[in-house]
Design a protein around this motif. Structure first.
Motif, PDB file in Angstrom:
ATOM      1  N   LYS A  23      -9.678   4.620   5.535  1.00 23.84           N
ATOM      2  CA  LYS A  23      -8.879   5.644   4.862  1.00 23.84           C
ATOM      3  C   LYS A  23      -8.258   6.563   5.894  1.00 23.84           C
ATOM      4  N   THR A  24      -6.978   6.832   5.742  1.00 19.49           N
ATOM      5  CA  THR A  24      -6.305   7.829   6.558  1.00 19.49           C
ATOM      6  C   THR A  24      -6.330   9.158   5.821  1.00 19.49           C
ATOM      7  N   LEU A  25      -6.820  10.180   6.504  1.00 20.94           N
ATOM      8  CA  LEU A  25      -6.956  11.472   5.841  1.00 20.94           C
ATOM      9  C   LEU A  25      -6.778  12.604   6.842  1.00 20.94           C
ATOM     10  N   PHE A  26      -6.596  13.793   6.294  1.00 21.94           N
ATOM     11  CA  PHE A  26      -6.504  15.023   7.079  1.00 21.94           C
ATOM     12  C   PHE A  26      -7.679  15.915   6.716  1.00 21.94           C
ATOM     13  N   SER A  27      -8.377  16.370   7.717  1.00 22.53           N
ATOM     14  CA  SER A  27      -9.415  17.368   7.496  1.00 22.53           C
ATOM     15  C   SER A  27      -8.800  18.748   7.641  1.00 22.53           C
ATOM     16  N   VAL A  28      -9.211  19.683   6.782  1.00 19.95           N
ATOM     17  CA  VAL A  28      -8.687  21.050   6.797  1.00 19.95           C
ATOM     18  C   VAL A  28      -9.871  22.012   6.865  1.00 19.95           C
ATOM     19  N   GLY A  29      -9.838  22.904   7.837  1.00 18.57           N
ATOM     20  CA  GLY A  29     -10.888  23.906   7.969  1.00 18.57           C
ATOM     21  C   GLY A  29     -10.336  25.147   8.640  1.00 18.57           C
ATOM     22  N   TRP A  30     -11.169  26.171   8.740  1.00 10.78           N
ATOM     23  CA  TRP A  30     -10.758  27.381   9.439  1.00 10.78           C
ATOM     24  C   TRP A  30     -10.890  27.173  10.959  1.00 10.78           C
ATOM     25  N   THR A  31     -10.008  27.791  11.707  1.00 12.69           N
ATOM     26  CA  THR A  31     -10.215  27.808  13.150  1.00 12.69           C
ATOM     27  C   THR A  31     -11.379  28.737  13.482  1.00 12.69           C
ATOM     28  N   ASP A  32     -11.897  28.626  14.686  1.00 11.33           N
ATOM     29  CA  ASP A  32     -12.998  29.508  15.098  1.00 11.33           C
ATOM     30  C   ASP A  32     -12.575  30.973  15.053  1.00 11.33           C
ATOM     31  N   GLU A  33     -11.320  31.235  15.390  1.00  8.15           N
ATOM     32  CA  GLU A  33     -10.828  32.625  15.365  1.00  8.15           C
ATOM     33  C   GLU A  33     -10.822  33.164  13.937  1.00  8.15           C
ATOM     34  N   THR A  34     -10.350  32.334  12.990  1.00  7.55           N
ATOM     35  CA  THR A  34     -10.324  32.760  11.585  1.00  7.55           C
ATOM     36  C   THR A  34     -11.737  32.965  11.059  1.00  7.55           C
ATOM     37  N   THR A  35     -12.632  32.044  11.399  1.00  9.10           N
ATOM     38  CA  THR A  35     -14.028  32.155  10.954  1.00  9.10           C
ATOM     39  C   THR A  35     -14.649  33.452  11.425  1.00  9.10           C
ATOM     40  N   GLN A  70      -5.373  23.797  -4.792  1.00 12.73           N
ATOM     41  CA  GLN A  70      -5.276  22.646  -5.691  1.00 12.73           C
ATOM     42  C   GLN A  70      -3.877  22.528  -6.290  1.00 12.73           C
ATOM     43  N   LEU A  71      -3.273  23.671  -6.581  1.00  9.88           N
ATOM     44  CA  LEU A  71      -1.967  23.666  -7.244  1.00  9.88           C
ATOM     45  C   LEU A  71      -0.832  23.284  -6.301  1.00  9.88           C
ATOM     46  N   VAL A  72      -0.923  23.666  -5.029  1.00 10.52           N
ATOM     47  CA  VAL A  72       0.174  23.382  -4.101  1.00 10.52           C
ATOM     48  C   VAL A  72       0.071  21.988  -3.509  1.00 10.52           C
ATOM     49  N   HIS A  73      -1.089  21.351  -3.605  1.00  8.93           N
ATOM     50  CA  HIS A  73      -1.236  20.008  -3.046  1.00  8.93           C
ATOM     51  C   HIS A  73      -2.189  19.215  -3.927  1.00  8.93           C
ATOM     52  N   ASP A  74      -1.727  18.090  -4.471  1.00  6.62           N
ATOM     53  CA  ASP A  74      -2.555  17.313  -5.392  1.00  6.62           C
ATOM     54  C   ASP A  74      -3.254  16.142  -4.702  1.00  6.62           C
ATOM     55  N   GLY A  75      -3.273  16.136  -3.384  1.00  3.81           N
ATOM     56  CA  GLY A  75      -3.875  15.028  -2.665  1.00  3.81           C
ATOM     57  C   GLY A  75      -5.263  15.295  -2.136  1.00  3.81           C
ATOM     58  N   TRP A  76      -5.972  16.304  -2.688  1.00  3.91           N
ATOM     59  CA  TRP A  76      -7.305  16.616  -2.187  1.00  3.91           C
ATOM     60  C   TRP A  76      -8.299  15.531  -2.580  1.00  3.91           C
ATOM     61  N   ILE A  77      -8.935  14.936  -1.580  1.00  2.00           N
ATOM     62  CA  ILE A  77     -10.037  14.017  -1.840  1.00  2.00           C
ATOM     63  C   ILE A  77     -11.289  14.824  -2.139  1.00  2.00           C
ATOM     64  N   SER A  78     -11.480  15.892  -1.388  1.00  2.00           N
ATOM     65  CA  SER A  78     -12.564  16.830  -1.677  1.00  2.00           C
ATOM     66  C   SER A  78     -12.130  18.208  -1.214  1.00  2.00           C
ATOM     67  N   PRO A  97     -14.774  21.335   8.495  1.00  2.00           N
ATOM     68  CA  PRO A  97     -13.748  21.224   7.452  1.00  2.00           C
ATOM     69  C   PRO A  97     -14.299  21.611   6.090  1.00  2.00           C
ATOM     70  N   PHE A  98     -13.464  22.285   5.284  1.00  6.32           N
ATOM     71  CA  PHE A  98     -13.856  22.574   3.905  1.00  6.32           C
ATOM     72  C   PHE A  98     -13.138  21.687   2.911  1.00  6.32           C
ATOM     73  N   GLY A  99     -12.205  20.857   3.407  1.00  7.05           N
ATOM     74  CA  GLY A  99     -11.490  19.963   2.518  1.00  7.05           C
ATOM     75  C   GLY A  99     -10.882  18.795   3.258  1.00  7.05           C
ATOM     76  N   TYR A 100     -10.610  17.731   2.498  1.00  7.13           N
ATOM     77  CA  TYR A 100      -9.979  16.538   3.063  1.00  7.13           C
ATOM     78  C   TYR A 100      -8.830  16.133   2.157  1.00  7.13           C
ATOM     79  N   LEU A 101      -7.683  15.882   2.785  1.00  7.84           N
ATOM     80  CA  LEU A 101      -6.473  15.497   2.064  1.00  7.84           C
ATOM     81  C   LEU A 101      -6.139  14.050   2.373  1.00  7.84           C
ATOM     82  N   SER A 102      -5.623  13.361   1.366  1.00  4.59           N
ATOM     83  CA  SER A 102      -5.202  11.981   1.538  1.00  4.59           C
ATOM     84  C   SER A 102      -3.731  11.944   1.958  1.00  4.59           C
ATOM     85  N   GLY A 103      -3.406  11.003   2.843  1.00  7.69           N
ATOM     86  CA  GLY A 103      -2.007  10.824   3.193  1.00  7.69           C
ATOM     87  C   GLY A 103      -1.772  10.753   4.682  1.00  7.69           C
ATOM     88  N   GLU A 104      -0.570  10.355   5.030  1.00  6.12           N
ATOM     89  CA  GLU A 104      -0.195  10.220   6.436  1.00  6.12           C
ATOM     90  C   GLU A 104       0.169  11.562   7.054  1.00  6.12           C
TER      91      GLU A 104
END
Length: 912
Positions: A23-35, A70-78, A97-104
C-alpha cells in the motif's frame, strides 16, 4: 441424513503465498516543534484549572480539527480521535503519526490551511480561556507560514505478509482501516444496502455501519468491526470480525443519572462511504449541548439549523442527510421501540461470508488452525430459581396456620395472604396469580445445603443477613424466600431503609453541595445505623433502593453518591458486605422474587469470593496427576473512578481447594509501596473501602512495581503449594510483564523481565495467561431439509466449546460459554427459512427483534506446566472454573476463571 457441524470463527488470515499486499500511503503527524508548543499549552491550561480548583487537567480542543480533517480529505485510512495529543503527557516520547492517508500525493497546503483555521479559532479561544500566553498561538502561526506544522512522509509498505514489516506497529494503525476502505460501499448484511466507514476507531480496529433501518417501532444500524489481533509467537496477525446492533434513540433523558455524554452520527448521501461522529454533553444549566464537531458538520454538510442540541434526536430525513443519537439506557432511548441489542449468529455468518467475498481477491482466507478439545468434564449445575408457588407455600406455613384445602383454596388463600401482607395475591402478582404448590413438604435450606455439598466451607460464626426494604409489606415475602433458600444457616433481620440515604439530590441536599460533602452526609447516617443496630463484620446487608424518586410532582434520579456511600460506610465501619436490589413493582412480584433470590446468592456467596465446586473441578481435571493443586491463585487489577479521579489497585487472591474461600493480597502506592499481608476476602473489601485514593505507579515504573508484587505472590505460593495453578490477567496487565504480551509469551520456565535466568523456585507452578479476546465462534449445522438447489439447509448457532489453536509458541485455547440465543438460526431483521420440528420441511420464521446474546470467547495460554501435565487438561480446568461464581444475574458462567472474576468485586467498594 447424517448430522454435520462446521465450527467457523469470525476471523480471517492472510493466505497469499505467491503475492504480497502493499500500500502506498502518507503518514501525517505533528513536527517536534509543533508538539513542543502544544505540550506547553496543555501543561499551562492544566496548571490553570488546578490552581483555580476546577479540576486536575484539561484536554486540548482537538475535536473540531479532527472533524475538519475528515471533511477536507476523504482518503483517511486511519485518523486518531485525539490527533496524537495523548502523547503530550510523555515528555520523552517522540512525535508519531496520528493519521494515514491513501494515495500517491497529499495536499499538505490544504491540510495546513485547515489547521490555520483551527489555530485561529477554537485553539485561540482555549488559550485565552485558560490563561495560556498568546505567544504559543503566535509560534504556531509562524510554523504554519513556514509549512513546518506537520510532518508528512510518503511510503510504499508491505502490510501482508506481516513478517516482512520493519515497523511492527504499522499494521495496527493501517491494516484494519485499509480493509474497511475496501468494504465501504459494499453490501455485507444481505438486504440492508451498502455500508459506510466510521473514521476514528481505536488504533488496531476499524468500523463499518449500515444506513439506518426502520423496524419494530424504532431504528437501528448493523455494525461490522474489524480488529487486528495476534497470538503468542504467531507469524501473522488475524483479522477478527465482530458485529453489533446500534439502536437509535428517539428522546433524551432530561435528568441523566450518571453518565453525561452520548454519541451520535451524521449520514449524508453526498458522502456515501463515511459516517461522521459527534457527541452530546449534558450539564444542568444548559441541558444537552452538541460538541463543536456537530457545529462543523452542520456548516459543511448543510444540516438543518433548527435541529441542534437536544433536538438532534428528532432530526428528520432531509435532502439525503440524517443525524442520529445512539441508544443508551438512562441517557437516550426510544420508548416506542421494541428493538433490543445483539446480532444473532445467523446474521453474523452471512455478513462474515460477504466480507470474505470482498477480501478474498486480495489474499484473505478463513482462519484455520482451530480444533475442538473434546471430553470436557461437566461443571456444577446452575442454581435454579424457586418458583412463586413454593414461596407462597412457605409464606403460609410460617404463619402457623393449616394450609387451605384444594376445594376452597382461592378464597381462603387470598384471605390468608391479605392477613399476612395487607394485600391480595392480585395486588402482588397481577393476572399471573401463583397456585399453591403442595408437592414439596420441606425445602428449607435447599441452597445452603447445595452450596455446602459443592465444597464451600461454612464460616465458624453464624452470619447475619440484614435486608432493608422500602415498604414493610414486603417483609413476609423476604422472610419466606430466605428461609427456603438458606434455612437457619444465617440469622435474618428485616428492617426499613433509614431515612435520608436515598432519594434525589435536590431533596436530600436542598442547598448546593459537592459530591464529597453529600457523600459524607450519607455515610454518617449509615454509620449511625450500623452502630444502633450493632452490625459487625459477620453482617451482610441487602438494600432495596429505587433508581428514580418522586419529588415536587416530578421524578428525579437517585443521587449518584448514595449507593457508594452505603457500601463504603458499612464496609469501612464494620466490615459488612452490601448488595443492592430494586424494589418490587406493582403486580410484578414474581419478577421481584426472582431478583431477590439472585441478589441473596450474590451477597452471601459472591461478595465473599466463594467458588462452587473447587474440589470436584480439581478431581475431574487432574484425574491421574500425582500432584494435583491444593491452591489456586489469580492475579489482576481493578481500576474505577474514586472521587473524580481514577483509582487502581493490584490484587492477588488464593484459594485453598479443600475450603473454597479466598484470601486476598493488595498492592498500591502511597508515600511508598504498600503490599498488604494475606487478608480474608471481606477484610480486603474493608481495606479498599477505607481509602479515598488507591494508585499504582505509571510509566516505566509500573511494570517494575507489578513484577515485584507478582514475584512475592509466586514465591509465597511456591512455598505452600509448589503444584498450584496461577491465573494471570493479561487483558489489563499486558504492559506489566513481557510474558503477558504475544511477542514475549513462550512456553517453559518463566522469569522476570530483568532476570537472566528462570526462577527455579517457580519451576513446578502451573502458570496460565488469561485474556478476554477470541473471535465469535459460529456452529453451522447441516442436517435439515434439502433446499431447491439440492444442498441441505444450514442452521447457524453459537457454541459452548473449547478449541486449541495451532501455530503458537505456547499452548493456546479459546473457550466459549453456553449459547444465549432463544431460537437457533433466526435473524434480527429478515425472515429466515428454518427446519420444522421433524427436520424434514422448512418453516419461515419472522425476524426476532429482541435480545440476542452471543457468548464471547476467552483465551487461555499455558505459559508453564509440569512435565507430566497435558496442556489440554489445564485448559479444561480453566474453562471449568468459568463456572461457579454465584452472582446477582442468576447465572454461574463468567468471562474469566472464577478466581480472576472474584477480584472484580473490589470495584463495588472502591468506586465513589
Amino acid at each position: 441424513m447424517p448430522v454435520t457441524f462446521d465450527h467457523t470463527p469470525m476471523a480471517l488470515q492472510f493466505g497469499g503465498t505467491t503475492f504480497t499486499y502493499t500500500k502506498t500511503l502518507f503518514s501525517v503527524g505533528w513536527t517536534d516543534e509543533t508538539t513542543q508548543v502544544l505540550r506547553q499549552i496543555a501543561e499551562r491550561a492544566s496548571q490553570y484549572v488546578k490552581e483555580s480548583g476546577k479540576g486536575t487537567f484539561v484536554h486540548l480542543p482537538f475535536v473540531t480539527f479532527w472533524t475538519q480533517l475528515q471533511l477536507v480529505h476523504d482518503g483517511w485510512i486511519s485518523l486518531a480521535r485525539d490527533l496524537g495529543t495523548k502523547q503530550l503527557g510523555f515528555k520523552s516520547a517522540s512525535s508519531r503519526p496520528f493519521g494515514y492517508l491513501s494515495g500517491e500525493a497529499v495536499d499538505v497546503e490544504r491540510l495546513t490551511d485547515t489547521a490555520a483555521r483551527w489555530i485561529d479559532g477554537p485553539l485561540t479561544h482555549f488559550v485565552q480561556k485558560f490563561g495560556v500566553p498568546i505567544t504559543s498561538i503566535e509560534r504556531l502561526r509562524e510554523l504554519t507560514r513556514m509549512m513546518r506544522l506537520f510532518s508528512c512522509e510518503r511510503s510504499t509498505v508491505q502490510l501482508f505478509p506481516w513478517g516482512a514489516l520493519a515497523n511492527e506497529q504499522l499494521p495496527y494503525a493501517v491494516a484494519p482501516g485499509e480493509l474497511a476502505t475496501l468494504l465501504a460501499g459494499k453490501e455485507i448484511f444481505p438486504g440492508l444496502g451498502s455500508v459506510v466507514r466510521v473514521v476514528g476507531a481505536p488504533a488496531n480496529s476499524a468500523e463499518l455501519m449500515t444506513f439506518p433501518v426502520a423496524a419494530a417501532g424504532g431504528e437501528f444500524s448493523l455494525v461490522c468491526q474489524l480488529s487486528l489481533q495476534t497470538l503468542p509467537g504467531a507469524k501473522e496477525p488475524a483479522i477478527h470480525i465482530g458485529f453489533t446492533r446500534r439502536r437509535w434513540a428517539g428522546s433524551l433523558e432530561k435528568n441523566p443519572m450518571k453518565a453525561k455524554r452520548i454519541g451520535g452520527y451524521v449520514f449524508s448521501e453526498d458522502r456515501p462511504h463515511t459516517a461522521f461522529r459527534f457527541d452530546l454533553d449534558f450539564d444542568r444549566e444548559n441541558g444537552w449541548v452538541a460538541d463543536p464537531a456537530y457545529e462543523e458538520l452542520e456548516r459543511a454538510i448543510g444540516l438543518l439549523p433548527e435541529y441542534r442540541d437536544e433536538r438532534i434526536v428528532v432530526y428528520p430525513h432531509h435532502n439525503g442527510t440524517r443525524a442520529l443519537v445512539m441508544h443508551s439506557d438512562g441517557l437516550a432511548v426510544d420508548k416506542s421501540s421494541r428493538l433490543h441489542a445483539g446480532v444473532p449468529v445467523a446474521d453474523q455468518l452471512a455478513a462474515y461470508r460477504s466480507v470474505l467475498d470482498v477480501l478474498a481477491p486480495v489474499g484473505f482466507v478463513p482462519f484455520t488452525g482451530h480444533e475442538e478439545v473434546k471430553g470436557a468434564p461437566k461443571g456444577p449445575a446452575r442454581i435454579g430459581v424457586l418458583r412463586a408457588s413454593l414461596i407462597l407455600k412457605r409464606l403460609l406455613e410460617s404463619s402457623g396456620r393449616d394450609l387451605p384445602d384444594h376445594q376452597d383454596e382461592g378464597t381462603l388463600l387470598d384471605r390468608r395472604v391479605i392477613e399476612l401482607t395487607k394485600r391480595s395475591l392480585s395486588d402482588w402478582f397481577g393476572k399471573d396469580r401463583p397456585a399453591l404448590d403442595q408437592r414439596y413438604p420441606n425445602l428449607a435450606g435447599v441452597v445452603a445445603e447445595m452450596v455446602r455439598e459443592s465444597g464451600i466451607a461454612a464460616k465458624e460464626k453464624r452470619q447475619t443477613l440484614c435486608v432493608l426494604v422500602q415498604s414493610p409489606l414486603e417483609k413476609p415475602w423476604v422472610e419466606a424466600v430466605v428461609q427456603l433458600m438458606l434455612g437457619d444457616s444465617v440469622k435474618l433481620m428485616v428492617g426499613e431503609v433509614p431515612a435520608g440515604v436515598h432519594g434525589p439530590r435536590r431533596q436530600l441536599s436542598p442547598t448546593p453541595t459537592s459530591n464529597a460533602e453529600r457523600m459524607r452526609e450519607r455515610m454518617d447516617i449509615w454509620r449511625r445505623f450500623a452502630r444502633d443496630n450493632r452490625l459487625d463484620e459477620n453482617t451482610m446487608v441487602l438494600v432495596q433502593a429505587d433508581d428514580w424518586y418522586p419529588f415536587e410532582g416530578k421524578n428525579y434520579p437517585d443521587d449518584s453518591v448514595n449507593k457508594a456511600a452505603c457500601r463504603r460506610a458499612l464496609a469501612a465501619e464494620v466490615g459488612a458486605t452490601v448488595q443492592y436490589l430494586l424494589p418490587a413493582r406493582a403486580h410484578k412480584l414474581d419478577n421481584y422474587l426472582m431478583r431477590l433470590q439472585a441478589a441473596i446468592l450474590d451477597l452471601v456467596y459472591g461478595h465473599s469470593g466463594c467458588i462452587l465446586g473447587l474440589p470436584a473441578a480439581v478431581e475431574a481435571c487432574f484425574p491421574t496427576a500425582g500432584n494435583p493443586p491444593k491452591y489456586l491463585v489469580a492475579m489482576g487489577s481493578v481500576s474505577v473512578e474514586m472521587g473524580g479521579r481514577q483509582g487502581t489497585v493490584l490484587a492477588a487472591v488464593r484459594y485453598d481447594v479443600a475450603v473454597g474461600r479466598p484470601e486476598i493480597r493488595l498492592a498500591h502506592m502511597e508515600a511508598e509501596e504498600v503490599n498488604t499481608p494475606w487478608l480474608t476476602f471481606e477484610e480486603g473489601l474493608r481495606y479498599v473501602a477505607r481509602r479515598t485514593r488507591l494508585e499504582v505507579p505509571k510509566g516505566q515504573q509500573a511494570s517494575t512495581f507489578f513484577q515485584r508484587f507478582m514475584a512475592e505472590v509466586l514465591d509465597d505460593t511456591a512455598k505452600i503449594d509448589p503444584n498450584a495453578v496461577v491465573f494471570i490477567d493479561s487483558t489489563r496487565l499486558v504492559s506489566m510483564w513481557k510474558k503477558l504480551g504475544d511477542k514475549g509469551a513462550k512456553f517453559g520456565m518463566q522469569s522476570l523481565d530483568a532476570d537472566n535466568a528462570p526462577r527455579q523456585v517457580w519451576g513446578q507452578l502451573r502458570l496460565i495467561r488469561v485474556r478476554e479476546q477470541a473471535p465469535t465462534m459460529v456452529n453451522v449445522r447441516k442436517d435439515g431439509p434439502l433446499l431447491p438447489s439440492g444442498v441441505p439447509l444450514e442452521v447457524a448457532t453459537s457454541v459452548k466449546r473449547l478449541f486449541s489453536i495451532g501455530g503458537t509458541q505456547a499452548p493456546t485455547y479459546w473457550s466459549y460459554g453456553p449459547p444465549g440465543q432463544k431460537k437457533r438460526g433466526t435473524s434480527c431483521y429478515r425472515s429466515m427459512l428454518l427446519p420444522d420440528k421433524s427436520r424434514t420441511a422448512t418453516v419461515e420464521f419472522e425476524p426476532e427483534y429482541g435480545q440476542h446474546q452471543t457468548p464471547r470467547g476467552t483465551e487461555f495460554v499455558i505459559l508453564q506446566a509440569q512435565e507430566q501435565d497435558d496442556p489440554r487438561h489445564l485448559a479444561q480446568f480453566a474453562e471449568r472454573l468459568r463456572l461457579g461464581v454465584v452472582q446477582a444475574r442468576g447465572d454461574i458462567w463468567v468471562k474469566v476463571p472464577s478466581p480472576l472474576f472474584a477480584i472484580s468485586k473490589l470495584a463495588d467498594y472502591m468506586e465513589y
